[in-house]
Design an enzyme around this catalytic site. Structure first.
Site, PDB file in Angstrom:
ATOM      1  CB  CYS A 313      -5.679   1.151   7.674  1.00  0.00           C
ATOM      2  SG  CYS A 313      -4.677   0.536   6.358  1.00  0.00           S
ATOM      3  NE  ARG A 409       3.620  -1.268   5.812  1.00  0.00           N
ATOM      4  CZ  ARG A 409       2.602  -0.475   5.433  1.00  0.00           C
ATOM      5  NH1 ARG A 409       1.728  -0.313   6.098  1.00  0.00           N
ATOM      6  NH2 ARG A 409       2.504   0.128   4.324  1.00  0.00           N
TER       7      ARG A 409
END
Ligand code: XMP
Length: 494
Positions: A313, A409
């Protein structure tokens, strides 16, 4: 001695798993007395508190089958068409043994072309219609087609006929399949249901699975089939995707968003609750009590916690939002537990100690990407690098994954410029999760025993009653807690 969790987590710091450490408590039971059984969501129970992440390098049908087989659960990713995703759900539901297989089904008039020249397909099944759901007529093995002089020959001209012993009901368990394999000349048997082919199980796979330690009982739903979840988004088109998934028997859906506290998600939760009252819906991701409260009000059945803590991430760097995962799990679990909603601690799990921390801090399960990536059950092919096998693992917010469609997303509906919130990388071959998870759960049980917690509920009680104490580790304490002072060593956990 030490701090109670409510004191430690209310000082304005964002703590990660590595920042904190539990102080040992009192042991009055053996490791095997520890139960890790838990809930994924309001109505789904698991004997192993692990969930495989809906990422396209982690969870497709093999992973989800293997997760269900050990007592955990997998969430099929949504970076594919609705019908492909629904097919994966059906595939999990039609399996009983967590073997890797690649059933190739052809019609009698087909020829074997170059497509199988790499040897990866050991046998081809021949059915009446050429599809899996019709009657099995015969089979050819790779030795048969490699030995062919005339590559233009039709399968019907040289196929072998299947004898009835080679075909077994799909409901056979591993032991029954193993017995049957001893009675046939081939090194595989075909699983059948309603007159159609379900799967091919080879002797090598049965031996591999038999060699893995057993942990929890499999995650089986009321329909007697393995349970499986699937990720969806919150757009209009996701309602159609959802319909297909429900028809395929999906047991839970995960609303896959990096910031779940949105009008889109709340409307989707309401739509699902109205249309499919039996289906469990997991909302998220959230990291604050306020975000969680909004989704709880919308009657979500589970909460997924984590923002920017995942190993691939970059959300915290790109968007300046997120939270240290230990703090996020503790805070969200505090409100979720008051409402009886299970929490999934998603991302940032690097070792069994992190799992202990997540579960004791209030989570009911941990969701893992990296920890499972590179295993036998993940999608993708192994490559060789410096004598090691490696496989791709990528963030769903990486440019590469978004190009394939997972942009929902990470983007609003109107965003036209793609900005990556994740990276693409490679991870080492880890072997099968049928081995990794049993050993990891044994380590987690030892952690629980050291804390005097014989179950997740007892751990949560000990934490909230301030009996369990913890502390922040300084940088030096963290270094001391790892291996140090050696010129070289081999890190082998099991
Ligand atoms: P681990 O640490 O297990 O984390 O690899 C997996 C979780 O990370 C999230 N995820 C992402 N987060 N950008 C992000 O900010 C991404 O590209 C990305 N892809 C996955 C997700 O919650 C997953 O379960």
């Amino acid at each position: 001695d030490g701090y109670a969790a409510d004191k430690l987590f209310n000082q304005g710091f964002s703590f990660t798993y590595d920042d904190v450490i539990f102080l040992p408590h009192y042991i009055d039971f053996p490791t095997d007395a520890v139960s890790l059984s838990t809930r994924l969501s309001r109505n789904i129970t698991l004997s192993v508190p692990c969930v495989s992440s809906p990422m396209d390098t982690v969870t497709e049908s093999y992973m989800a089958s293997a997760m269900a087989a050990v007592g955990a659960i997998g969430i099929i990713h949504s970076n594919l068409t609705p019908s492909q995703q629904a097919q994966m759900v059906r595939s999990v539901k039609s399996r009983r043994v967590p073997v890797l297989s690649n059933p190739v089904v052809k019609s009698r008039d087909s020829r074997i072309f170059d497509e199988f020249d790499d040897g990866s397909v050991p046998c081809v099944l021949v059915t009446e219609s050429g599809n899996a759901d019709s009657k099995l007529m015969g089979y050819v093995t790779k030795a048969d087609w490699f030995g062919l002089d005339d590559k233009e020959m039709k399968l019907v001209d040289y196929m072998r006929t299947t004898d009835s012993k080679m075909v077994v009901p799909w409901s056979y368990d591993l032991g029954q399949i193993d017995e049957q394999l001893k009675q046939v000349e081939t090194d595989f048997v075909v699983l059948e249901k309603d007159g159609g082919v379900v799967d091919v199980v080879s002797k090598a796979e049965v031996d591999r699975v038999k060699g893995c330690p057993k942990i929890g009982k499999g995650t089986v739903g009321p329909d007697g089939k393995w349970m499986v979840g699937a990720a969806i988004g919150t757009r209009q088109s996701d309602k159609e995707r959802l319909e297909l998934l429900v028809k395929s028997g999906v047991n839970a859906v995960v609303l896959d968003s990096s910031q779940g506290n949105s009008i889109y998600q709340i409307e989707m939760i309401r739509h699902i609750k109205q249309t499919y009252p039996e289906l469990d819906v997991i909302g998220g991701n959230v990291v604050t009590m306020n975000q969680a409260q909004n989704l709880i009000k919308a009657e979500v059945d589970g909460l997924r916690v984590g923002m920017g803590s995942g190993s691939i991430c970059t959300t915290q760097e790109v968007c300046a939002v997120g939270r240290g995962q230990a703090t996020a799990v503790y805070k969200v679990s505090t409100v979720a537990s008051q409402n009886g909603i299970p929490v999934i601690a998603d991302g940032g799990i690097k070792n069994s100690g992190h799992i202990v921390k997540a579960l004791v801090l209030g989570a009911s399960t941990v969701m893992m990407g990296n920890f499972l990536a590179g295993s036998t059950e993940t999608p993708g092919v192994y490559e060789s690098q410096n004598g090691c096998l490696i496989k791709k693992y990528r963030g769903m917010g990486s440019l590469e994954a978004m190009t394939k469609g997972s942009d929902q997303r990470y983007l609003g509906d109107t965003a036209k410029l793609k900005i990556a919130q994740g990276v693409v990388g490679m991870v080492a071959d880890k072997g099968s999760i049928l081995k990794i998870l049993p050993y990891t759960m044994q380590a987690v049980k030892q952690g629980f025993q050291d804390l005097g917690a014989y179950s997740l509920l007892s751990a949560h009680d000990l934490l909230r009653s301030r009996t369990l104490r913890l502390e922040v580790r300084t940088g030096a304490a963290q270094a001391e807690g790892g291996v140090h002072g050696l010129v070289s060593y081999e890190k082998k956990a099991f």
